[in-house]
Design a protein around this motif. Sequence first.
Motif, PDB file in Angstrom:
ATOM      1  N   GLU A  20       0.760  -0.780  -0.229  1.00 40.28           N
ATOM      2  CA  GLU A  20       0.060  -0.118   0.235  1.00 40.28           C
ATOM      3  C   GLU A  20       0.573   0.976   0.361  1.00 40.28           C
ATOM      4  O   GLU A  20      -0.104   1.952  -0.633  1.00 40.28           O
ATOM      5  CB  GLU A  20      -0.844  -0.077   1.132  1.00 40.28           C
ATOM      6  N   PHE A  25      -1.356   7.684   5.070  1.00 41.77           N
ATOM      7  CA  PHE A  25      -2.385   7.904   3.811  1.00 41.77           C
ATOM      8  C   PHE A  25      -2.991   8.705   3.825  1.00 41.77           C
ATOM      9  O   PHE A  25      -3.391  10.034   2.913  1.00 41.77           O
ATOM     10  CB  PHE A  25      -3.942   6.962   3.980  1.00 41.77           C
ATOM     11  N   TYR A  69      -8.464   5.166   1.375  1.00 38.71           N
ATOM     12  CA  TYR A  69      -8.258   4.145   1.637  1.00 38.71           C
ATOM     13  C   TYR A  69      -8.141   4.500   2.994  1.00 38.71           C
ATOM     14  O   TYR A  69      -8.445   3.810   4.118  1.00 38.71           O
ATOM     15  CB  TYR A  69      -6.973   5.386   1.299  1.00 38.71           C
ATOM     16  N   ASN A  76       1.202   4.392  -2.882  1.00 37.12           N
ATOM     17  CA  ASN A  76       0.530   6.193  -2.573  1.00 37.12           C
ATOM     18  C   ASN A  76       1.901   6.226  -3.806  1.00 37.12           C
ATOM     19  O   ASN A  76       1.741   7.784  -3.197  1.00 37.12           O
ATOM     20  CB  ASN A  76       0.610   5.938  -1.068  1.00 37.12           C
ATOM     21  N   GLN A 133      -9.140   9.823  -1.865  1.00 37.49           N
ATOM     22  CA  GLN A 133      -8.292   8.741  -0.745  1.00 37.49           C
ATOM     23  C   GLN A 133      -8.638   8.770   0.597  1.00 37.49           C
ATOM     24  O   GLN A 133      -8.604   7.522   1.088  1.00 37.49           O
ATOM     25  CB  GLN A 133      -7.033   9.584  -0.769  1.00 37.49           C
TER      26      GLN A 133
END
Lengths: 101, 171
Positions: free
Chosen positions: A36, B40, B63, A40, B59
């Motif tokens: 992940e 994130f 996320y 990103n 996002q």
Amino acid sequence: MIPLVDYLLLSAVLFAIGVYGLVTKKNAMRLVFSVELMINAANINFVAFNRYLFQDALGETIVLFSIALAAAEAAVILAIVVVAYRIHDDVNVSELKNLEG
Amino acid sequence: MVDLSDITFYVMIVVVIGGAVAALESKEIIYGAIGLAFSFLGVAALFFLLDAPFVAVFQITVYIGAVAVLILFTVMLVREGRWMHDSPGRTGKLAGVLTAAALALSLILAFLASKQLNSSEQSLPNGFNLVYIGQLISGPEAPILEVLALVLAASILGAVMLAKVDREDKP
């Protein structure tokens, strides 16, 4: 105004952290974290290039698709982890060798 | 002369990198999941700084709202005491650090050596481009959207089929 290179350097560092996790960790959940993080980092690159070098919004559209794909991928990986834990009582990837020849 | 957006950028660097390191190196793996969520969130803030508010909100929704919560639930489902010590040994750790450092160094040197990336005549005026995104998604990129919908449906179905508990022994 922050230059484009700063965003690229940040995403390179983030990607390298993900690679470090993929190389060293044995826990399946930590591997999911690493993947992940790398996704990103790639998304940061897409949006930064779109902001600084192009006028249209194609990069942002690609990032939208990429986020949706990452969500689908995370769902499948986590289901596999749950199944592996149910069968083996462990999620250490060096213990899961049912498919090994 | 320090701009507010510059301060935000450097704070978000700390949040993103610190969250990533915490995700991989924390003792309890559930703290690692929370660190990942913070990472994130920092990336979403970077998207806001890059004039991409729609992507940033997407996002946060997908996320932090879906993936991080899914990871937290899975960590709670499969958590156990003995799987904390997944130390790779000194050789493995050294190999990982060397690989990551070599990759980061080559990328950073390439970025710094590039002429076009360091030129001062960038930063186009790029207004609120939600309309462009809408035109792209409904126009030339529409087939990708359709295929993506199929992929999402297939992956969710596959995940449900994988994680389903068989209850054949019960009536």
